[in-house]
Design a protein around this motif. Structure first.
Motif, short mmCIF file in Angstrom:
data_model
loop_
_atom_site.label_atom_id
_atom_site.label_comp_id
_atom_site.label_asym_id
_atom_site.label_seq_id
_atom_site.Cartn_x
_atom_site.Cartn_y
_atom_site.Cartn_z
N LEU A 160 0.84 -1.19 0.00
CA LEU A 160 0.00 0.00 0.00
C LEU A 160 0.88 1.24 0.00
CD1 LEU A 160 -2.83 1.34 0.33
CD2 LEU A 160 -2.45 1.25 2.81
N VAL A 161 0.57 2.15 -0.90
CA VAL A 161 1.20 3.47 -0.91
C VAL A 161 0.40 4.37 0.04
CG1 VAL A 161 1.98 5.39 -2.36
CG2 VAL A 161 1.81 3.08 -3.31
N ILE A 162 1.09 5.20 0.82
CA ILE A 162 0.40 6.10 1.75
C ILE A 162 -0.74 6.80 1.00
CG2 ILE A 162 0.63 8.27 3.02
CD1 ILE A 162 1.70 5.95 4.55
N PRO A 163 -1.98 6.68 1.47
CA PRO A 163 -3.13 7.20 0.72
C PRO A 163 -3.01 8.69 0.40
CG PRO A 163 -3.88 5.75 2.47
CD PRO A 163 -2.40 5.95 2.68
N ARG A 164 -3.53 9.03 -0.76
CA ARG A 164 -3.57 10.43 -1.20
C ARG A 164 -4.92 11.03 -0.79
NH1 ARG A 164 -2.35 13.82 -5.76
NH2 ARG A 164 -3.76 15.60 -5.58
N LEU A 165 -4.90 12.16 -0.06
CA LEU A 165 -6.11 12.85 0.37
C LEU A 165 -6.45 13.92 -0.67
CD1 LEU A 165 -5.42 13.31 4.19
CD2 LEU A 165 -6.26 11.30 2.96
N GLU A 166 -7.64 13.82 -1.24
CA GLU A 166 -8.06 14.77 -2.27
C GLU A 166 -8.34 16.14 -1.65
OE1 GLU A 166 -7.57 13.76 -5.15
OE2 GLU A 166 -9.06 12.36 -5.92
N VAL A 167 -8.27 17.18 -2.46
CA VAL A 167 -8.58 18.53 -2.00
C VAL A 167 -10.06 18.60 -1.68
CG1 VAL A 167 -8.63 20.97 -2.61
CG2 VAL A 167 -6.72 19.54 -3.35
N ASN A 168 -10.38 19.02 -0.46
CA ASN A 168 -11.78 19.08 -0.04
C ASN A 168 -12.52 20.14 -0.85
OD1 ASN A 168 -14.18 19.87 1.62
ND2 ASN A 168 -13.35 18.28 2.96
N PRO A 169 -13.60 19.75 -1.57
CA PRO A 169 -14.29 20.73 -2.43
C PRO A 169 -15.05 21.79 -1.66
CG PRO A 169 -15.50 18.65 -2.37
CD PRO A 169 -14.21 18.42 -1.62
N VAL A 217 3.16 9.42 10.10
CA VAL A 217 3.43 8.38 9.11
C VAL A 217 4.33 7.30 9.69
CG1 VAL A 217 4.37 7.91 6.82
CG2 VAL A 217 3.12 10.02 7.24
N ASP A 218 5.36 7.68 10.44
CA ASP A 218 6.28 6.69 11.00
C ASP A 218 5.54 5.74 11.96
OD1 ASP A 218 8.44 7.73 9.63
OD2 ASP A 218 8.91 9.18 11.21
N HIS A 219 4.69 6.30 12.80
CA HIS A 219 3.91 5.47 13.72
C HIS A 219 2.97 4.55 12.94
CE1 HIS A 219 1.75 4.47 17.44
NE2 HIS A 219 0.64 4.59 16.72
N PHE A 220 2.37 5.05 11.90
CA PHE A 220 1.44 4.28 11.08
C PHE A 220 2.14 3.05 10.47
CE2 PHE A 220 -0.67 3.68 6.89
CZ PHE A 220 -1.96 3.40 7.33
N ILE A 221 3.31 3.27 9.90
CA ILE A 221 4.03 2.17 9.25
C ILE A 221 4.55 1.18 10.29
CG2 ILE A 221 6.05 1.62 7.84
CD1 ILE A 221 5.67 4.29 6.43
N THR A 222 5.03 1.70 11.42
CA THR A 222 5.61 0.81 12.45
C THR A 222 4.55 -0.11 13.05
OG1 THR A 222 7.27 2.50 12.98
CG2 THR A 222 6.90 0.77 14.61
N VAL A 223 3.39 0.42 13.38
CA VAL A 223 2.35 -0.40 14.00
C VAL A 223 1.88 -1.51 13.07
CG1 VAL A 223 -0.02 -0.34 14.87
CG2 VAL A 223 1.58 1.45 15.53
N LEU A 224 1.88 -1.25 11.76
CA LEU A 224 1.33 -2.22 10.80
C LEU A 224 2.41 -2.99 10.04
CD1 LEU A 224 -1.46 0.09 9.31
CD2 LEU A 224 -1.74 -1.67 11.05
N LYS A 225 3.65 -2.89 10.47
CA LYS A 225 4.74 -3.49 9.68
C LYS A 225 4.65 -5.02 9.61
CE LYS A 225 7.95 -3.40 13.63
NZ LYS A 225 7.97 -4.86 13.87
N ASP A 226 4.03 -5.66 10.60
CA ASP A 226 3.89 -7.11 10.57
C ASP A 226 2.63 -7.58 9.86
OD1 ASP A 226 6.25 -7.39 12.05
OD2 ASP A 226 5.17 -7.20 13.96
N GLU A 227 1.78 -6.61 9.45
CA GLU A 227 0.50 -6.95 8.82
C GLU A 227 0.50 -6.66 7.33
OE1 GLU A 227 -1.86 -8.32 10.56
OE2 GLU A 227 -1.14 -7.97 12.60
N VAL A 228 0.96 -5.47 6.95
CA VAL A 228 0.86 -5.01 5.56
C VAL A 228 2.13 -4.24 5.21
CG1 VAL A 228 -0.47 -3.65 3.91
CG2 VAL A 228 -1.64 -4.81 5.76
N ARG A 229 2.58 -4.39 3.99
CA ARG A 229 3.70 -3.59 3.50
C ARG A 229 3.17 -2.21 3.10
NH1 ARG A 229 4.72 -8.69 1.32
NH2 ARG A 229 6.74 -9.57 1.91
N ILE A 230 3.81 -1.16 3.63
CA ILE A 230 3.39 0.21 3.37
C ILE A 230 4.63 1.03 2.99
CG2 ILE A 230 2.25 2.27 4.30
CD1 ILE A 230 0.81 0.47 6.29
#
Length: 793
Positions: free
Chosen positions: A408-417, A431-444
């Motif tokens: 998974l590539v870090i999701p892109r947030l669209e410009v709020n209309p 982002v670092d916390h996000f990747i670290t917590v999920l490193k054993d579940e999903v490649r990010i």
């Protein structure tokens, strides 16, 4: 390097053969459709799978195309013969085909009118119903456009009539004044006499506007001189009238803004009195200077007397409706709330934390299936909506990546209309916390490798791309992603899903996927340090105010007051007042702003949703009885008062923008004077990094809400649902308003405070954070049990 050509042969693997068949079948049908559109050709396509399942496509009618084909095949050998019989047969064929088409269209027309329905099966009836609904919606839309066009035309005509009426009145006054002045005795010079009647504290100013007169030295001979003198006379009278009105207003305060202090009024009074005494100086001004002075006075007049301009809202509702804060709609209940008596027991129960409910979070102890050695490719998602809708999309994206075994590539947030907020994932979440917590579940990964750098949002916005999936249905199953997204990733190494919002089902999911979504939502998504630091500062100031005063019940004994104060000492409530213009317009309810507000919201619905709002078809009473009307600041104040919150409760307002502004909140502030928000607690320097960015402001409110003792939302929505789930996950008190009950009791205008308070208390005993198990089709992001929680031993 060119890819090696693959020899075409039968695929032995059954799964791969089914995937290839599904993919290429869609491709050939797509090509056939494009051929029919681009070249205006009649195309018919028939495919039988290996299991005998039929797939077909036709650009018009399969029966007609097959009939033409059979006719063509039977006459192919006759085309080389004499042309006359062939043309005759062709004409007969066309005649029979056209007759058949006329018969079919006539039958279809009869069916659309409700007749000749015998013999239609369920599928044909559903298709007919869908066609009628589509036509009805277009007719309704066109009717709405015509109605709004007529309304605009009538408004314009009404405005023109008002202007014409005003112009005629001015001409009449001018003619009368010219007639009066012409009859007066001519004098040598022009003078203006101004007399200001003296007054005392008991007698009001008498103003018949007969104290100012214009005397002309010579009889007027030409229309130009007459016009100039009349204009000067009118401007002098206008200035005098305006100053007398300000004098009267300053003294008696009838229409003057109450926010001005007495000292300021005295100073302003001195200035106006001095200007009145120097009125003769106006005679030295030329014509254009007097016009400019009158214009300035006219511009300042609405500032001093805003109440006089309320009727303008009827003529220009979009401009004036939000300025006209309606009066309180529940005066009887408001009076009872202001004089309510709060018992000690009610206060203790209100501020007590929730008891243990025998459920505990179990995402931390959960370990999913190990990661495979190799990823099958990359997955991109583009998320729209507000902060909490994007939060749900991130959780779903991680789950889909796990299902497909992709990176998974870090999701892109669209410009709020709506708010034009361009904040990125890294601006909001760690982002670092996000990747670290999920490193054993999903490649990010933060970014795509160099060979996929072309896969950007701009690339997909410029045309149809084979790597973009834009047909993902709402609440799609895991099998759908395996059948439709995985083949694209296997072919190109990457797939981009846009839009990606509510794109994964809540039911029939493996337990490991459900627990992974919960882990993302409650463990992996942490806000960036600057948001947490600002949130902690706001929480500290809410819990430790610089000074506190007990204002609840001056007639109560001292000991009782102290007990009530201690029960809520150092505690605060977060109120999510979801009452913006979108919410007010979409609800279709009446909020007491009169015809101007109704017309303004109707215009807003027409612009944003082209009038297609289901609630607008019902009356206000019907909507309130069904609980579909958002609570106004006044109504949420009455709810909090009935639940037992005192007027010294520290209330933090988590809201982006309130429809009607501060004027609409005034009733709520009257009930709860200690009403705080980000701007009242933080300095401009502290707010500089989040000011003007709706997602960051919402993140601060979310963080403070999670730290509060009690959270309450005025109306259901994404933030309401997200905090309801997160606080239930941590066993925190959250009051969930009973919208149906409140709508019904607030409609009853004869209800007294005691009856209202009893109904509210009884109706919210089991709506203060008690855990509710998720039912079929309900969101895992609103009801975390039992998917995210386990029964305590």
């Amino acid at each position: 390097m060119a890819r090696e050509k693959i020899r075409i042969k039968k695929i032995d693997n059954l799964t791969a053969r089914q995937v290839t068949f599904s993919k290429r079948r869609r491709g050939i049908i797509k090509k056939a459709n494009e051929l029919s559109i681009l070249c205006d050709a009649d195309v018919a396509l028939i495919i039988f799978s290996a299991t005998g399942k039929l797939f077909e496509f036709s650009s018009s009618s399969m029966r007609d195309i097959l009939g033409r084909y059979n006719l063509h095949a039977s006459n192919i050998n006759k085309m080389m013969g004499p042309p006359s019989p062939y043309h005759q047969q062709l004409d007969n064929c066309n005649l029979s085909r056209l007759s058949k088409e006329v018969e079919d269209k006539t039958k279809q027309l009869r069916q659309m009118r409700g007749g000749d329905l015998e013999g239609l099966n369920l599928e044909e009836l559903q298709r007919l119903e869908k066609s009628l609904e589509s036509g009805l919606s277009r007719v309704s839309e066109k009717k709405g456009e015509c109605v709004m066009s007529q309304i605009s035309s009538l408004e314009k005509r009404g405005s023109e009539l008002v202007d014409e009426n005003r112009r005629l009145r001015e001409q009449l006054v001018t003619l009368e004044m010219v007639k009066t002045m012409a009859l007066k005795e001519a004098v040598e010079t022009e003078s203006a006499t101004t007399n200001v009647s003296s007054y005392d504290s008991a007698a009001p100013i008498e103003d018949d506007f007969s104290d100012t007169s214009l005397k002309l030295g010579k009889r007027l001979k030409t229309p130009e001189i007459e016009h100039t003198c009349v204009c000067v006379y009118l401007h002098l009278r206008f200035a005098y009238k305006y100053q007398l009105l300000c004098l009267h207003t300053l003294r008696f305060g009838s229409i003057f803004p109450p926010i001005l202090s007495p000292e300021f009024r005295i100073k302003l009074l001195d200035v106006i009195v001095e200007s009145i005494l120097q009125m003769k100086q106006l005679q030295s001004l030329n014509h254009s200077q007097r016009i400019a002075l009158a214009g300035v006075l006219a511009l300042l007049f609405p500032i001093f007397s805003p109440n006089l301009f309320r009727p303008l809202g009827r003529a220009s509702p979009s401009l004036f409706s939000e300025w006209n804060a309606p009066r309180p709609r529940h005066l009887r209940l408001l009076e009872g709330a202001l004089h309510r008596q709060i018992s000690i027991r009610q206060q203790v129960e209100l501020w007590s934390p929730l008891p243990d409910q025998s459920w505990k979070p179990c995402t931390q102890s959960f370990t999913g299936s190990p990661l495979p050695e190799k990823s099958q490719g990359f997955l991109q998602v583009f998320l729209d909506g507000g902060l909490n809708q994007q939060r749900m999309g991130i959780c779903d994206a991680v789950a889909v990546a796990k299902i497909l075994n992709v990176t998974l590539v870090i999701p892109r947030l669209e410009v709020n209309p709506v708010w034009q907020d361009s904040s990125s994932f890294a601006d909001i979440f760690d982002v670092d916390h996000f990747i670290t917590v999920l490193k054993d579940e999903v490649r990010i990964v933060r970014e795509l490798p160099t060979q996929y750098a072309w896969s950007t949002r701009d690339y997909y916005a410029t045309g149809i791309r084979a790597t973009r999936i834009k047909t993902a249905p709402t609440h799609a199953s895991a099998e759908w992603y395996v059948e439709n997204v995985l083949p694209v990733i296997q072919s190109y190494g990457i797939a981009a899903v846009a839009p990606f919002s509510h794109r994964l089902a809540f039911d029939n999911m493996p337990e490991s996927i459900q627990r992974l979504r919960c882990k993302v939502n409650f463990e992996a998504l942490n806000f960036v340090p600057r948001i947490r630091e600002l949130g902690d500062a706001l929480v500290h100031r809410l819990r430790n105010p610089p000074s506190s005063s007990i204002t609840s019940g001056a007639t109560d004994p001292t000991e009782r007051v102290n007990t009530i104060a201690k029960s809520g000492a150092g505690k605060f409530v977060v109120l999510h007042l979801r009452f913006d213009k979108d919410m007010a317009a979409h609800s279709g309810c009446d909020f007491g702003g009169g015809k101007a507000e109704k017309l303004a919201l109707a215009k807003y619905r027409q612009v944003i949703w082209q009038g297609r709002v289901l609630n607008s078809q019902f009356t206000d009473e019907e909507l309130r009885n069904k609980g579909r009307c958002p609570l106004t600041p006044e109504e949420i104040g009455l709810l909090l008062s009935a639940l037992g919150f005192t007027n010294n409760t520290r209330l933090y307002l988590a809201s982006h923008q309130v429809y009607g502004g501060e004027a609409r909140i005034s009733t709520l502030r009257k009930l709860f004077p200690v009403l705080e928000n980000k701007k009242s607690l933080a300095s401009p320097e502290e707010l500089a990094e989040v000011e003007g960015k709706a997602s960051l402001m919402a993140a601060v409110d979310y963080y403070v809400s999670m730290k509060s003792d009690i959270f309450i939302s005025a109306s259901p929505g994404n933030m309401h649902n997200a905090l309801l789930a997160h606080r239930a996950y941590l066993n925190l008190k959250t009051i969930n308003p009973n919208m149906i009950l409140l709508g019904q009791v607030l409609v009853n205008k004869s209800l007294g405070w005691s009856e209202f308070e009893g109904a509210v208390v009884n109706g919210h005993k089991n709506r203060q954070g008690q855990l509710r198990l998720r039912k079929q089709k309900q969101s895992i992001y609103t009801y975390p049990a039992p998917d995210c929680m386990c029964k305590a031993a």
